[in-house]
Design an enzyme around this catalytic site. Structure first.
Site, PDB file in Angstrom:
ATOM      1  N   ASP A   1       0.828  -1.204   0.000  1.00 12.17           N
ATOM      2  CA  ASP A   1       0.000   0.000   0.000  1.00 12.17           C
ATOM      3  C   ASP A   1       0.865   1.258   0.000  1.00 12.17           C
ATOM      4  OD1 ASP A   1       0.888  -0.557   2.572  1.00 12.17           O
ATOM      5  OD2 ASP A   1      -1.092  -0.968   3.379  1.00 12.17           O
TER       6      ASP A   1
ATOM      7  N   ASN B   1      -7.925  -3.139  13.890  1.00  8.56           N
ATOM      8  CA  ASN B   1      -9.315  -3.390  13.466  1.00  8.56           C
ATOM      9  C   ASN B   1      -9.408  -4.589  12.511  1.00  8.56           C
ATOM     10  OD1 ASN B   1      -8.172  -2.387  11.154  1.00  8.56           O
ATOM     11  ND2 ASN B   1      -9.566  -0.646  10.905  1.00  8.56           N
TER      12      ASN B   1
ATOM     13  N   HIS C   1      -7.572  -5.043   9.766  1.00  4.52           N
ATOM     14  CA  HIS C   1      -7.249  -4.802   8.350  1.00  4.52           C
ATOM     15  C   HIS C   1      -5.943  -5.498   7.957  1.00  4.52           C
ATOM     16  CE1 HIS C   1      -4.937  -0.742   9.187  1.00  4.52           C
ATOM     17  NE2 HIS C   1      -4.088  -1.737   9.132  1.00  4.52           N
TER      18      HIS C   1
ATOM     19  N   GLU D   1      -9.842  -2.146   4.887  1.00  8.84           N
ATOM     20  CA  GLU D   1     -10.506  -1.867   6.150  1.00  8.84           C
ATOM     21  C   GLU D   1     -11.736  -2.768   6.310  1.00  8.84           C
ATOM     22  OE1 GLU D   1      -8.804  -0.190   8.066  1.00  8.84           O
ATOM     23  OE2 GLU D   1      -8.414   1.875   7.488  1.00  8.84           O
TER      24      GLU D   1
HETATM   25  C1  F6R Z   1       1.295  -1.430   6.095  1.00  9.34           C
HETATM   26  C2  F6R Z   1       0.101  -2.263   6.164  1.00  9.34           C
HETATM   27  C3  F6R Z   1      -0.751  -2.260   7.379  1.00  9.34           C
HETATM   28  C4  F6R Z   1       0.039  -2.660   8.626  1.00  9.34           C
HETATM   29  C5  F6R Z   1      -0.861  -2.696   9.847  1.00  9.34           C
HETATM   30  C6  F6R Z   1      -0.083  -2.950  11.120  1.00  9.34           C
HETATM   31  O1  F6R Z   1       1.907  -1.555   4.838  1.00  9.34           O
HETATM   32  O2  F6R Z   1      -0.208  -2.917   5.213  1.00  9.34           O
HETATM   33  O3  F6R Z   1      -1.817  -3.161   7.187  1.00  9.34           O
HETATM   34  O4  F6R Z   1       0.625  -3.915   8.438  1.00  9.34           O
HETATM   35  O5  F6R Z   1      -1.545  -1.482   9.981  1.00  9.34           O
HETATM   36  O6  F6R Z   1       0.763  -1.868  11.359  1.00  9.34           O
HETATM   37  P1  F6R Z   1       1.919  -1.950  12.440  1.00  9.34           P
HETATM   38  O7  F6R Z   1       2.865  -3.001  11.992  1.00  9.34           O
HETATM   39  O8  F6R Z   1       2.541  -0.588  12.432  1.00  9.34           O
HETATM   40  O9  F6R Z   1       1.259  -2.293  13.736  1.00  9.34           O
END
Ligand code: F6R
Length: 223
Positions: free
Chosen positions: A66, A124, A126, A131
Site C-alpha cells: 500500500d 481493526n 485490516h 478496512e
Molecule cells: C502497512 C500495512 C498495514 C500494517 C498494519 C499494522 O503496509 O499494510 O496493514 O501492516 O496497519 O501496522 P503496524 O505493523 O505498524 O502495527
C-alpha cells in the site's frame, strides 16, 4: 490457522528471513523471486535482518502492499520513503513497486505473481489498507482510511490531521493470490484481533479472517 507463538520479536522476524533465504537459495518458486512487503512497525526487524543476507537481491522484485495517496514520494511518512530508509538504501532489488493505480494487479501477474507475502494486521483486523467491510474479491484500489487506522498511524505524524485520508492498497483478492503468506503480529494489543482473524468467523468485518481460506499461511505472534 495456527498461531505460532515466539518468545521474542527478533526470533519471530529471523524465522521469516530464514524462510525467505531458503526459498530464494533453492529457487522454490522461480529464478526471479517476488516478495510482497508491508510497512509499519511489525516488519522492521525483518528488514534489518534482510540487509545482512547474502542472496542476490538483484534477482528479487518487490511489491509493496500500500501507499498513502496525496503524499509526495519523498515525504518522510510515505511508504516509499519508509522502504528506502529501512531496506532499499541497503539492498538493491531488481525492481520495486508501489500501488498507484488499478493496473497494479496486472503488473504483479506479469512478474509471475507474489511468491512470499509479508503482512501485518491492524487493530481493526485490516490487512494492507483493506478496512472492515472490504470485499473478498477486492483488487488494488484507492480507499478511504477509517478513523481507527488514522488514529493508529498518527503516532508517525505530528497530529492526526496530518494523516492522509486516502491510500492505494492491494485488495484482499490481490493478497490471496500470493503463493505463500506470513501474517505477523507483535504486542498484546494485537492478540485479540489476531485470535478473531485466525479462529473466528470469516467475515469482511475482520478482513484478515479471509486468510483462513488460503492454503499456505503462517501466522506468527509475540507479546
Ligand atoms: C502497512 C500495512 C498495514 C500494517 C498494519 C499494522 O503496509 O499494510 O496493514 O501492516 O496497519 O501496522 P503496524 O505493523 O505498524 O502495527
Amino acid at each position: 490457522m495456527n498461531i505460532d507463538i515466539y518468545n521474542s520479536y527478533d526470533n519471530m522476524c529471523k524465522k521469516v528471513v530464514e524462510d525467505i533465504r531458503y526459498a530464494i537459495n533453492f529457487n522454490m518458486f522461480s529464478e526471479y523471486f517476488t516478495l510482497g512487503l508491508a510497512t509499519g512497525s511489525t516488519p522492521l526487524s525483518i528488514y534489518k535482518y534482510i540487509r545482512d543476507e547474502n542472496w542476490e537481491a538483484n534477482k528479487v522484485t518487490t511489491f509493496n502492499l500500500d501507499e498513502y495517496s496525496d503524499l509526495p514520494y519523498n515525504h518522510p511518512q510515505s511508504y516509499e520513503h519508509f522502504m528506502e530508509e529501512n531496506l532499499f538504501m541497503y539492498k538493491q532489488f531488481r525492481y520495486s513497486y508501489f500501488p498507484e493505480n488499478e493496473r497494479y494487479d496486472d503488473l504483479i501477474k506479469n512478474k509471475g505473481g507474489i511468491d512470499i507475502q509479508i503482512l501485518g494486521i491492524g487493530t481493526n483486523g485490516h490487512i494492507a489498507f483493506n478496512e472492515p467491510g472490504s470485499s473478498r474479491d477486492s483488487l488494488t484500489r484507492k480507499v478511504e482510511l477509517t478513523e481507527n487506522t488514522r488514529k493508529d498511524n498518527s503516532r508517525f505524524f505530528d497530529s492526526i490531521d496530518d494523516v492522509p485520508t486516502h491510500a492505494w492498497t492491494m485488495g484482499i483478492e490481490s493478497i490471496m493470490r500470493a503463493k505463500q503468506i506470513y501474517l505477523l503480529a507483535s504486542g498484546k494489543h494485537k492478540k485479540e484481533i489476531l485470535e478473531k482473524a485466525c479462529h473466528g468467523e470469516i467475515t469482511s468485518d475482520v478482513p484478515a479472517s479471509f486468510l483462513q481460506e488460503h492454503n499456505n499461511v503462517e501466522v506468527l505472534y509475540c507479546d
